[in-house]
Enzyme design. Sequence first.
Site, short mmCIF file in Angstrom:
data_model
loop_
_atom_site.label_atom_id
_atom_site.label_comp_id
_atom_site.label_asym_id
_atom_site.label_seq_id
_atom_site.Cartn_x
_atom_site.Cartn_y
_atom_site.Cartn_z
N LYS A 163 1.68 -5.51 0.92
CA LYS A 163 3.02 -5.45 1.51
C LYS A 163 2.99 -5.05 2.99
O LYS A 163 3.60 -5.73 3.81
CB LYS A 163 3.88 -4.45 0.73
CG LYS A 163 5.26 -4.27 1.35
CD LYS A 163 6.21 -3.55 0.43
CE LYS A 163 6.26 -2.08 0.74
NZ LYS A 163 7.37 -1.43 0.03
N ARG A 216 6.76 -6.13 -5.55
CA ARG A 216 7.94 -7.00 -5.43
C ARG A 216 7.80 -8.07 -4.34
O ARG A 216 8.60 -9.00 -4.27
CB ARG A 216 9.20 -6.15 -5.19
CG ARG A 216 9.74 -5.54 -6.48
CD ARG A 216 10.86 -4.57 -6.23
NE ARG A 216 10.37 -3.32 -5.66
CZ ARG A 216 11.16 -2.37 -5.15
NH1 ARG A 216 12.46 -2.53 -5.14
NH2 ARG A 216 10.64 -1.25 -4.66
N GLY A 219 16.19 8.90 -2.43
CA GLY A 219 16.31 10.32 -2.71
C GLY A 219 17.52 10.86 -1.95
O GLY A 219 17.74 10.51 -0.80
C1 UD1 Z 1 10.52 7.81 -1.50
C2 UD1 Z 1 11.12 9.21 -1.59
C3 UD1 Z 1 12.63 9.09 -1.54
C4 UD1 Z 1 13.05 8.38 -0.29
C5 UD1 Z 1 12.36 7.04 -0.16
C6 UD1 Z 1 12.62 6.45 1.17
C7 UD1 Z 1 9.56 10.48 -2.95
C8 UD1 Z 1 9.33 11.07 -4.27
N1 UD1 Z 1 10.71 9.82 -2.81
O1 UD1 Z 1 10.93 7.12 -2.66
O2 UD1 Z 1 13.21 10.39 -1.58
O3 UD1 Z 1 14.45 8.20 -0.25
O4 UD1 Z 1 10.95 7.19 -0.31
O5 UD1 Z 1 12.12 5.14 1.23
O6 UD1 Z 1 8.77 10.65 -2.06
N2 UD1 Z 1 2.88 5.59 -1.79
C9 UD1 Z 1 1.53 5.81 -1.79
N3 UD1 Z 1 0.96 6.32 -2.89
C10 UD1 Z 1 1.66 6.67 -3.99
C11 UD1 Z 1 3.05 6.44 -3.99
C12 UD1 Z 1 3.63 5.91 -2.86
O7 UD1 Z 1 0.85 5.51 -0.80
O8 UD1 Z 1 1.06 7.14 -4.94
C13 UD1 Z 1 3.50 5.01 -0.60
C14 UD1 Z 1 4.07 3.66 -0.90
O9 UD1 Z 1 3.13 2.63 -0.64
C15 UD1 Z 1 5.25 3.59 0.03
C16 UD1 Z 1 5.67 5.04 0.21
O10 UD1 Z 1 4.57 5.82 -0.20
O11 UD1 Z 1 4.89 3.08 1.31
C17 UD1 Z 1 6.93 5.41 -0.58
O12 UD1 Z 1 6.64 5.27 -1.95
P1 UD1 Z 1 7.73 4.73 -2.96
O13 UD1 Z 1 7.15 4.74 -4.31
O14 UD1 Z 1 8.31 3.46 -2.47
O15 UD1 Z 1 8.82 5.88 -2.87
P2 UD1 Z 1 10.34 5.72 -3.16
O16 UD1 Z 1 10.55 5.65 -4.61
O17 UD1 Z 1 10.90 4.65 -2.32
#
Ligand code: UD1
Length: 505
Positions: A24, A17, A149
Amino acid sequence: MARPAAVIVLAAGSGTRMKSKTMKVLHPICGRSMVGHVLTAAVAVDARRVVAVVGHGREQVGPHVQEHVPGAVLAVQETQEGTGHAVRMGVEALLAADAEGTDGTVVVMTGDTPLLEGATLVDLVADHDAAGRAVTILTGELDDPFGYGRVVRDEAGEVLAVVEEKDATDEQRAVREINSGIYAFDGRFLADALGRITNDNAKGEYYLTDVVAIARADGASVGAHVTDDVMQTEGANDRAQLAALGAHLNRRTLDHWMREGVTVVDPSTTWIDVTVTLERDTTVLPGVQLLGATTVAEDAVVGPDSTLKDCEVGPGAKVVRTHGELAVIGAGANVGPFSYLRPGTVLGEGGKIGAFVETKNARIGDGAKVPHLSYVGDAEIGEQTNIGAGTIFANYDGVAKHRTTVGRHARTGSNNTFVAPVTIGDGAVTGGGTVVRRDVPAGALAVNDVQQRVVEGWVQERRPGTPAAEAAGAAGAAVAGADTGRDQTDTSQGATRDDGSPTPG
Ligand code: UD1
Ligand code: CA
């Protein structure tokens, strides 16, 4: 507080985004990248290891992390299969680096929460350790919890689970307590639980948050550490959110400095990076950006409308409408208005760089002045010397840069050109309009001996009937055609003016 085993920072996502070729977490905000702020907070808990999980753009993100935290362990997540999968990659890299790597508390956080403060993490870890829990979630209340979450509790207030927006029931969506995505875990419990989560959910991802329900099922203790400053846990997903967080972080920085005795006349137009330091009784006028490693000493006044990056402003100095980078401004010196200080500019105590002056790689001595309309590049100017208006230090011959040295107490005329390499000695004087190509010894006068021709009556002859000709006639000018051929040698040129001063001021 016991030393935590590790901090794991999740930074593998691409941040679609942002619509950017820059990852980012590398976008800058108030003087650091987003992940740079997060790592600064992470370092505050003094964990044995810092682990960064990298994936998208890891050739950029990895080195950036290690520049911030030398010795940080990098864990590569090849495909983004969810936060639980990401943390598992982090734990594997941690254990590969150190077999006892998960013995103790492991903090997990995301790389995009630039407002997070180290003290908040310290409090989280202290609470977690004191309670002896398997999991402590950093939570907060939001008026609009959409997308986060939700923290699900039982009637007794015990934390049962974290449910993602997409998987939540209507009743769960009404909960305003959100998971910040920042946690403290018992490291060994975390390593074990990560092997037991599945991707059986709305997004088809491995959710780190499922570890909470696993802990409950195991009968291990789970709790929440509720922060009243939920802004600290806000992440930026797009550039609009980045700007909003930037404004918040900037305001926090300004408030800090105002409480430390800095006058900020207009906080709404003042931007100060978190890496800048100011002494008390400094004044920052509207429209100022202080960036990078800039320092401003006591009683200095900066602004209005100035940008200083990596500059050192001495005590009592005044910097008005100036753009400066890697410049040192001495005590009590004056800069501006409209000055451009490029890297390597060093202005001595009480010195002056005035209006429409550009300087680069130039040492200007104590009390020395370059007041008007000049370019000073690759130069050394001695103390108390005055450089005349409109002087160009011609440092570049098209192939190489050369230096110019001007001694102490010298006075150079207006509209001079110093063709480098050249030296003008101590106490020397140059006339107006001089092009200095050869060295001028100490105490000498240098003038270019160009005669001024005067052709009397020229205007009335060549421009008859013009207002200029009429004005000349009214002034009693010699009649046209009266050229006696007596070209007149200029005797008032430059430094030989009656008052002995070669410069207009
Ligand atoms: C996550 C939480 C949610 C919380 C929110 C807070 C989970 C399942 N959910 O959701 O409960 O309220 O954060 O912001 O954890 N990332 C990786 N690898 C991956 C996926 C994500 O490195 O495979 C990193 C992303 O770059 C990011 C962070 O983890 O910095 C959070 O991932 P994101 O997909 O944004 O989680 P949310 O859906 O926001
Ligand atoms: Ca997110």
